[in-house]
Design an enzyme around this catalytic site. Structure first.
Site, PDB file in Angstrom:
ATOM      1  CE  LYS B  78     -56.332  69.511  51.256  1.00 36.74           C
ATOM      2  NZ  LYS B  78     -56.007  68.961  50.281  1.00 36.74           N
ATOM      3  CB  SER B 153     -52.451  67.230  50.843  1.00 30.80           C
ATOM      4  OG  SER B 153     -53.492  67.577  50.095  1.00 30.80           O
ATOM      5  CB  SER B 177     -54.336  65.494  47.621  1.00 34.08           C
ATOM      6  OG  SER B 177     -53.026  65.801  48.114  1.00 34.08           O
TER       7      SER B 177
END
Lengths: 96, 496
Positions: B78, B153, B177
């Protein structure tokens, strides 16, 4: 809890955030909506409750002060918007 | 099975046995990324050179007699996690051209275990969002229906793993997330106990909530990734100094003797008939595996969202104060230093980040601090106590991971409707509990053409990761929901 209107310009000043007039209007309405939702918390009786900052058992964490390599100064300064020699360069802060 | 579709466990086994090389795995994955990225858009940066170099090192280590738990496993990182020398944007314009000067501990531990970094994955800006639509760096689509969001997210990591562009995706979870995008993309998404995995090198959003964890196609892969990442790190004072029990070696195939709580306040009938039936079936399947179901109450859980949307923005307004145009990221010049700060932040942050900074600054400001922030912290205590009381009656809690399958782009234009996506995941985050989402079936959304996956959320008491992963494994092993459908991707022969 308060349900008064947020002074968005004042809060933006505290947060060092420049807003356009359009943003002031839009964020003002959206933050007002959100506050209505979070005002539901007023219904909870918390008079006998301690605040939780962090859930998992944790005390002050100490460690020995040992000298060890840190980040390379050149590498870090090269990522700065503006540098001068070994320093971050910023606009003048103290008046002449 | 094609190389790119193999699980992390399978790849590691073969690379360790030298029946497959990490270099071949990496080449196959990079070719596939080339073929599908135009449609999916999982990655902000693809790391061709680093990946090939890392793969060669893995092959060398294996040749020298080492056995690596994740040998040759393709990894999506990420983009709020530092990997030295790579662009690390956190999905924000303000960091669009920033290169990490060091590597996050969790990333380093996966690389040490043999993972090969394929790319930096797209995300909602500073991890604020539930659809990846808040990224300033591009659009990521759901591999199961390209007209729908991947969740957020950690949407880029989820899309990458679902589209076979990686076998393990690293995510961060502040209010859901990891779990929500996992549910949306037919994956296992696992958030361990707060403090189990070091956040050193994770760009901070809300420090009392942020947690790193894996997104994978199987529970076993999530366990392997967790085993590699977990443990005390001197560089993160909030990481917990406790013995880590390996989880990957103790996964069960039944739930005999396990009591599972079903939350009375989470009435799935409100989610529509299809979804209600799906969760009903999921709870029955847990029973069929030998679990005993008990009704539990979480009376304060309904206040989770309100609590979270004070605490998380308050912490974000403080954490994001560091983006001031001085030490890293972009700068917009001004007449004086204050104008420079204000213009830089105005140009660098997107609307959702600005909203959260404003609400957080307001909640912490003089005159409102007690009414909002302190009250929310007290509500947080009550929510944590609810779980403690519930866990006196059960070993695990089962509930939905999200209230709907993946929605279409621009479907949640009102910020609060997006915040509601985290309704089921936020209470666990506030209580710091380990929780995961595991695929639990498919529904065809109204107006949709393809069936979309849903996730079952399982939650365990603090530090009970082993029991949690074990139960998820038993459920996955019996139901095999994940393999019912394949992602809808045009695949060119060159990508195979």
């Amino acid at each position: 809890m308060s349900s008064e209107k947020i002074d968005v310009r004042y809060v933006a000043k505290l947060a060092r955030l420049a807003l356009t007039d359009d943003e002031v209007a839009r964020f003002g309405a959206q933050l007002g909506d959100l506050l209505e939702h979070v005002n539901a918390l007023a219904k909870l009786d918390v008079s006998q409750v301690d605040a939780t900052a962090q859930v998992v058992e944790s005390r002050n964490v100490e460690r020995d002060d040992i000298v060890r390599p840190s980040l390379d100064r050149e590498t870090v300064l090269n990522e700065a918007p503006q540098r001068q020699g070994g320093f971050f360069r910023v606009p003048r802060i103290i008046a002449e | 099975m094609e190389i790119i579709e193999r699980s992390a466990a399978q790849i590691a086994r073969e690379v360790n046995a030298r029946t497959l090389s990490a270099c071949d795995v990496t080449d196959a994955v990079l070719a596939h990324v080339e073929a599908v990225e135009g449609d999916v858009g999982s990655y902000v940066s693809v790391l061709h050179d680093q990946a090939r170099a890392a793969a060669a090192r893995v092959d060398e280590r294996v040749k020298n007699g080492e056995t690596l738990p994740l040998a040759g496993v393709p990894l999506a990182v990420k983009d709020n996690m530092c990997l030295v020398g790579t662009r690390t944007t956190a999905g924000s314009k303000i960091l669009e051209n920033w290169h990490a000067p060091y590597t996050a501990t969790a990333v380093q531990r996966l690389l040490d275990a043999g993972c090969v970094p394929i790319g930096k994955a797209n995300m909602d800006e500073f991890a604020m969002g539930s659809s990846c639509e808040n990224s300033a760096l591009g659009v990521t689509k759901n591999p199961y229906d390209l007209s729908r969001v991947p969740g957020g997210s950690s949407g880029g990591s989820a899309a990458a793993v679902a589209a076979f562009e990686a076998a393990i995706g690293m995510g961060s979870d502040t209010g859901g997330s990891i779990r929500e995008p996992a549910a949306f993309c037919n994956l296992v998404g696992f958030k361990p106990t707060y403090g189990r995995i070091s956040r050193y090198g994770l760009i901070a959003f809300a420090s009392s909530l942020d947690q790193i964890g894996p997104l994978t196609r199987t529970v076993e892969d999530a366990a392997l990734a967790y085993d590699a990442m977990a443990g005390k790190d001197p560089m993160d004072a909030t990481s917990i100094d406790r013995a880590i029990e390996p989880t990957a070696t103790t996964l069960r195939t039944d739930l005999t003797g396990v009591k599972i709580g079903i939350v009375k306040q989470f009435d799935t009938r409100e989610l529509g008939d299809d979804i209600d039936h799906l969760y009903d079936k999921a709870y029955h399947d847990l029973q069929a595996l030998g679990a005993e179901l008990v009704d539990i109450e979480l009376p304060t859980a309904d206040y989770g969202l309100a609590t979270y949307y004070l605490i998380a923005p308050a912490e974000c307004s403080s954490n994001l104060a560091r983006f001031d145009g001085v030490r890293y990221g972009m700068r917009v010049e001004g007449a004086d230093v204050h104008e420079m700060y204000e213009k830089t932040r105005a140009a660098g942050f997107g609307p959702e980040v600005k909203r959260r900074i404003l609400i957080g600054t307001y909640a912490l400001s003089s005159g409102y601090y007690d009414a909002y922030y302190v009250r929310a912290q007290k509500a947080r205590t009550l929510i944590a106590r609810d779980f403690e009381a519930a866990f006196a009656q059960c070993d695990l809690i089962a509930c939905p991971a999200a209230s709907s399958p993946a929605f279409q782009f621009n479907a949640k234009s009102d910020p609060y409707s997006m915040y509601l996506m985290d309704y089921y995941t936020i209470p666990m985050s506030l209580a710091g509990l380990p929780a995961l989402s595991v695929p639990c079936g498919w529904v065809t959304p109204a107006g949709g053409s393809s069936p979309m996956p849903m996730g079952l959320q399982l939650t365990a008491p603090l530090f009970k990761e082993r029991e949690l992963l074990s139960a998820a494994h038993a459920y996955e092993n019996m139901t095999k929901h994940a393999s019912a459908y394949r992602p809808s991707l045009e695949r060119t022969p060159g990508g195979r």
